[in-house]
Design a protein around this motif. Structure first.
Motif, PDB file in Angstrom:
ATOM      1  N   LYS A 100     -62.348  11.818 -36.471  1.00 18.61           N
ATOM      2  CA  LYS A 100     -61.281  11.891 -35.474  1.00 18.61           C
ATOM      3  C   LYS A 100     -60.690  10.510 -35.220  1.00 18.61           C
ATOM      4  O   LYS A 100     -59.508  10.379 -34.942  1.00 18.61           O
ATOM      5  CB  LYS A 100     -61.816  12.482 -34.176  1.00 18.61           C
ATOM      6  N   ALA A 115     -51.529  12.438 -28.567  1.00 15.88           N
ATOM      7  CA  ALA A 115     -51.980  11.940 -27.263  1.00 15.88           C
ATOM      8  C   ALA A 115     -52.478  10.500 -27.394  1.00 15.88           C
ATOM      9  O   ALA A 115     -53.048  10.122 -28.425  1.00 15.88           O
ATOM     10  CB  ALA A 115     -53.106  12.828 -26.744  1.00 15.88           C
ATOM     11  N   VAL A 138     -59.957  14.082 -22.508  1.00 19.60           N
ATOM     12  CA  VAL A 138     -60.661  14.853 -23.530  1.00 19.60           C
ATOM     13  C   VAL A 138     -61.556  13.902 -24.299  1.00 19.60           C
ATOM     14  O   VAL A 138     -61.116  12.838 -24.734  1.00 19.60           O
ATOM     15  CB  VAL A 138     -59.656  15.545 -24.486  1.00 19.60           C
ATOM     16  N   LYS A 140     -64.029  13.289 -27.558  1.00 15.33           N
ATOM     17  CA  LYS A 140     -64.251  13.846 -28.895  1.00 15.33           C
ATOM     18  C   LYS A 140     -65.278  13.027 -29.651  1.00 15.33           C
ATOM     19  O   LYS A 140     -65.100  11.820 -29.838  1.00 15.33           O
ATOM     20  CB  LYS A 140     -62.942  13.865 -29.680  1.00 15.33           C
ATOM     21  N   VAL A 150     -65.879  18.620 -28.897  1.00 18.12           N
ATOM     22  CA  VAL A 150     -64.739  18.291 -28.032  1.00 18.12           C
ATOM     23  C   VAL A 150     -65.015  18.771 -26.609  1.00 18.12           C
ATOM     24  O   VAL A 150     -65.427  19.913 -26.397  1.00 18.12           O
ATOM     25  CB  VAL A 150     -63.444  18.956 -28.577  1.00 18.12           C
ATOM     26  N   VAL A 152     -63.186  19.032 -22.926  1.00 19.97           N
ATOM     27  CA  VAL A 152     -61.978  18.893 -22.115  1.00 19.97           C
ATOM     28  C   VAL A 152     -62.436  18.775 -20.659  1.00 19.97           C
ATOM     29  O   VAL A 152     -63.058  19.690 -20.121  1.00 19.97           O
ATOM     30  CB  VAL A 152     -61.055  20.114 -22.300  1.00 19.97           C
ATOM     31  N   GLU A 179     -59.295  10.800 -25.062  1.00 21.50           N
ATOM     32  CA  GLU A 179     -57.864  11.050 -25.225  1.00 21.50           C
ATOM     33  C   GLU A 179     -57.255  11.443 -23.903  1.00 21.50           C
ATOM     34  O   GLU A 179     -57.897  12.090 -23.072  1.00 21.50           O
ATOM     35  CB  GLU A 179     -57.636  12.214 -26.201  1.00 21.50           C
ATOM     36  N   GLU A 180     -56.017  11.099 -23.755  1.00 18.98           N
ATOM     37  CA  GLU A 180     -55.228  11.591 -22.635  1.00 18.98           C
ATOM     38  C   GLU A 180     -55.200  13.127 -22.754  1.00 18.98           C
ATOM     39  O   GLU A 180     -55.105  13.660 -23.867  1.00 18.98           O
ATOM     40  CB  GLU A 180     -53.843  10.961 -22.761  1.00 18.98           C
ATOM     41  N   LYS A 181     -55.325  13.843 -21.634  1.00 16.47           N
ATOM     42  CA  LYS A 181     -55.334  15.309 -21.691  1.00 16.47           C
ATOM     43  C   LYS A 181     -53.913  15.852 -21.675  1.00 16.47           C
ATOM     44  O   LYS A 181     -53.135  15.569 -20.779  1.00 16.47           O
ATOM     45  CB  LYS A 181     -56.119  15.890 -20.519  1.00 16.47           C
ATOM     46  N   LEU A 182     -53.596  16.633 -22.696  1.00 11.45           N
ATOM     47  CA  LEU A 182     -52.265  17.235 -22.792  1.00 11.45           C
ATOM     48  C   LEU A 182     -52.316  18.657 -22.246  1.00 11.45           C
ATOM     49  O   LEU A 182     -53.373  19.294 -22.244  1.00 11.45           O
ATOM     50  CB  LEU A 182     -51.811  17.275 -24.249  1.00 11.45           C
ATOM     51  N   GLU A 186     -50.755  26.017 -27.590  1.00 15.32           N
ATOM     52  CA  GLU A 186     -51.184  25.477 -28.880  1.00 15.32           C
ATOM     53  C   GLU A 186     -50.641  26.328 -30.010  1.00 15.32           C
ATOM     54  O   GLU A 186     -50.590  27.549 -29.898  1.00 15.32           O
ATOM     55  CB  GLU A 186     -52.707  25.461 -28.964  1.00 15.32           C
ATOM     56  N   LYS A 208     -59.408  30.554 -29.156  1.00 13.17           N
ATOM     57  CA  LYS A 208     -60.730  29.971 -29.433  1.00 13.17           C
ATOM     58  C   LYS A 208     -61.809  30.401 -28.449  1.00 13.17           C
ATOM     59  O   LYS A 208     -62.984  30.425 -28.795  1.00 13.17           O
ATOM     60  CB  LYS A 208     -60.634  28.445 -29.402  1.00 13.17           C
ATOM     61  N   MET A 267     -49.986  20.816 -29.931  1.00 14.33           N
ATOM     62  CA  MET A 267     -49.788  21.287 -28.559  1.00 14.33           C
ATOM     63  C   MET A 267     -48.336  21.044 -28.181  1.00 14.33           C
ATOM     64  O   MET A 267     -47.790  19.965 -28.419  1.00 14.33           O
ATOM     65  CB  MET A 267     -50.731  20.577 -27.600  1.00 14.33           C
ATOM     66  N   LEU A 276     -52.781  17.546 -32.140  1.00 18.92           N
ATOM     67  CA  LEU A 276     -54.155  17.414 -31.642  1.00 18.92           C
ATOM     68  C   LEU A 276     -55.098  17.010 -32.760  1.00 18.92           C
ATOM     69  O   LEU A 276     -55.973  16.187 -32.579  1.00 18.92           O
ATOM     70  CB  LEU A 276     -54.651  18.730 -31.048  1.00 18.92           C
ATOM     71  N   GLU A 277     -54.938  17.658 -33.896  1.00 19.26           N
ATOM     72  CA  GLU A 277     -55.881  17.378 -34.985  1.00 19.26           C
ATOM     73  C   GLU A 277     -55.326  17.828 -36.321  1.00 19.26           C
ATOM     74  O   GLU A 277     -54.431  18.659 -36.386  1.00 19.26           O
ATOM     75  CB  GLU A 277     -57.203  18.127 -34.751  1.00 19.26           C
TER      76      GLU A 277
HETATM   77  P1  AMP Z   1     -59.656  19.468 -31.776  1.00 18.51           P
HETATM   78  O1  AMP Z   1     -60.905  19.812 -32.525  1.00 18.51           O
HETATM   79  O2  AMP Z   1     -59.348  18.016 -31.753  1.00 18.51           O
HETATM   80  O3  AMP Z   1     -58.468  20.301 -32.170  1.00 18.51           O
HETATM   81  O4  AMP Z   1     -59.913  19.963 -30.277  1.00 18.51           O
HETATM   82  C1  AMP Z   1     -60.335  21.283 -30.009  1.00 18.51           C
HETATM   83  C2  AMP Z   1     -59.562  21.850 -28.854  1.00 18.51           C
HETATM   84  O5  AMP Z   1     -59.658  20.988 -27.722  1.00 18.51           O
HETATM   85  C3  AMP Z   1     -58.062  21.952 -29.120  1.00 18.51           C
HETATM   86  O6  AMP Z   1     -57.741  23.136 -29.775  1.00 18.51           O
HETATM   87  C4  AMP Z   1     -57.511  21.905 -27.704  1.00 18.51           C
HETATM   88  O7  AMP Z   1     -57.620  23.165 -27.070  1.00 18.51           O
HETATM   89  C5  AMP Z   1     -58.432  20.959 -27.005  1.00 18.51           C
HETATM   90  N1  AMP Z   1     -57.873  19.588 -27.055  1.00 18.51           N
HETATM   91  C6  AMP Z   1     -58.061  18.664 -28.015  1.00 18.51           C
HETATM   92  N2  AMP Z   1     -57.408  17.524 -27.743  1.00 18.51           N
HETATM   93  C7  AMP Z   1     -56.779  17.716 -26.582  1.00 18.51           C
HETATM   94  C8  AMP Z   1     -55.931  16.903 -25.749  1.00 18.51           C
HETATM   95  N3  AMP Z   1     -55.634  15.643 -26.074  1.00 18.51           N
HETATM   96  N4  AMP Z   1     -55.467  17.463 -24.615  1.00 18.51           N
HETATM   97  C9  AMP Z   1     -55.783  18.726 -24.253  1.00 18.51           C
HETATM   98  N5  AMP Z   1     -56.575  19.528 -24.983  1.00 18.51           N
HETATM   99  C10 AMP Z   1     -57.075  19.048 -26.123  1.00 18.51           C
END
Ligand code: AMP
Ligand code: GLY
Length: 411
Positions: A100, A115, A138, A140, A150, A152, A179-182, A186, A208, A267, A276-277
């Motif tokens: 990540k 973010a 968030v 990670k 992860v 949140v 990370e800043e929370k968005l 999605e 999910k 997002m 996000l990823e």
């Molecule tokens: P990721 O594996 O990085 O996709 O994160 C898994 C889940 O966490 C995502 O599908 C989002 O629902 C949530 N998430 C990840 N990053 C953020 C973020 N910066 N802000 C808000 N939700 C996040």
């Protein structure tokens, strides 16, 4: 040609189903496969040595990799001394999913909308950032964690507790990100790339969390539908400009050996779409809806990545909605039992697609063999009637402790 698909989930069953429709497909093997796939070969997804022997002996010309683990462990590199084409990024390029921290730095370097983030390791003190964000952040873990790395957070206490949890699980020296929370909807966008160009498949939405209304712990995915209802041409253009095109520039510029799938987890925030990823493989359960929605020959698209003509392909899609409900074993994503007989499959409409995940065949019966058991996929002209249709089909299937969400596609 003969094809080997690596993996054992609903995604791999969907890949088998779609690739078997290609006029150029002769035989498909699935390693190791599940109760729904045809020619299962008992070889684990990272047993490259056995895989190589099998593929050479059976004239396999193409390997399509489902899960991330074999990619991250270098399956593409392992086969580089053979003529077998392996569809997926090599080990070096798989870092886009595997780390990540790498992927966030990559996003920053190539100006991909994402973010804000801060990196920590070991004894680094995160207090200042946690306080600055008032715990709305968030966390990670920096490594493959099967969707469990992860956190949140909504409060300072939750953030502090989650850092402790990461260290307990992955060691005191674990690297992690804040990370800043968005906030926003999605959407998953999946494309096939040759490392230079990309052909996008339809947008989709995963669900999910285990309970209706997106409550409870995260799972591997409880259902998906496509196309995402809030997507439009303008938004897609913005996503291409801010996320997809800069990513492709980065992949090209880093000289990544990447003939495979890029998955953009996006997002849609008030401040525009943010990434996000990345995943470097087909999403699960998104694949179970986006492959049925693809009218074109998947094998042709895959081979175009190796033949250098991806940019001249023109993928076409059905103008319909597709909804996938995942039937799970009660207790999942925590403890659950295997080995229950699944009944009712023969009652399904022949328009319904079933993709097996955690199942196995035993004496002519299909038994449960995993947390996510079956994907039930229906299609229709509008989303609401397709949702109704898919749930009518789900009711026909039974096994002990069956559980599924009742609100897939209703977000
Ligand atoms: P990721 O594996 O990085 O996709 O994160 C898994 C889940 O966490 C995502 O599908 C989002 O629902 C949530 N998430 C990840 N990053 C953020 C973020 N910066 N802000 C808000 N939700 C996040
Ligand atoms: N559906 C999310 C994933 O495949 O990672």
């Amino acid at each position: 040609m003969n094809i080997a698909i690596i993996g054992s989930g609903g995604r791999e069953h969907a890949l088998e189903w779609k690739l078997s429709q290609s006029p150029n497909t002769e035989k498909i093997f699935v390693l190791p496969g599940n109760g729904g796939t045809e020619n299962n070969i008992e070889i684990g997804v990272t047993d490259f040595k056995k895989m190589k022997t099998f593929c050479l002996e059976n004239d396999v010309e193409l390997i399509v990799v489902g899960p991330e683990v074999p990619l991250v462990e270098g399956i593409v590199d392992y086969f580089s001394d053979t003529n077998i084409k392996v569809f997926g990024p090599d080990k070096r390029a798989s870092i886009l999913e595997n780390s990540k921290i790498f992927s966030k730095n990559f996003m920053r370097k190539y100006d991909v909308a994402t973010a804000d983030f801060w990196k920590f390791s070991g004894d680094d003190d995160a207090t200042e950032i946690i306080q600055k964000l008032d715990g709305n952040l968030v966390l990670k873990y920096d490594g493959l964690a099967g969707g469990k790395g992860v956190f949140v957070c909504d409060s300072i206490k939750e953030a502090v507790d989650s850092i402790r949890e990461i260290k307990n699980r992955y060691g005191e020296v674990a690297n992690y990100l804040i990370e800043e929370k968005l906030i926003g909807q999605e959407v998953s966008i999946i494309g096939i790339t040759d490392g230079k160009d990309i052909q996008l498949l339809l947008s989709s939405q995963d669900h999910k969390q285990i309970y209706d209304g997106d409550k409870g712990p995260n799972t591997g995915g409880m259902g998906a539908y496509c196309p995402a209802k809030f997507m439009n041409d303008e938004l897609m253009k913005e996503i291409k400009n801010k996320i997809i095109n800069p990513t492709l520039d980065g992949i090209y510029n880093e000289k990544f050996n990447f003939k495979g799938v890029v998955y953009f987890g996006i997002m849609l925030t008030d401040d525009g779409p943010k990434l996000l990823e990345y995943n470097v493989r087909f999403g699960d359960p998104e694949t179970e809806v986006i492959l049925p929605s693809l009218k074109s020959d998947l094998l042709e698209l895959i081979l175009a990545c190796f033949n250098g003509n991806l940019s001249t392909t023109n993928p076409e899609f059905y103008e319909k909605y597709f909804v996938d409900v995942v039937l799970t074993s009660g207790g999942y994503p925590n403890k659950y039992k295997n080995g229950y007989t699944i009944s009712g499959l023969e009652k399904l409409s022949n328009e319904t697609q079933i993709f097996h995940a955690g199942t196995r065949k035993e004496n002519g019966e299909i038994k449960t063999n995993g947390g996510r058991v079956l994907n039930v996929v229906a299609s229709g002209d509008d989303l609401n009637s397709t949702i109704e249709k898919v749930y009518k089909e789900c009711e026909k299937i039974s096994f002990t402790d069956i559980y599924y969400r009742k609100d897939i596609g209703k977000r």
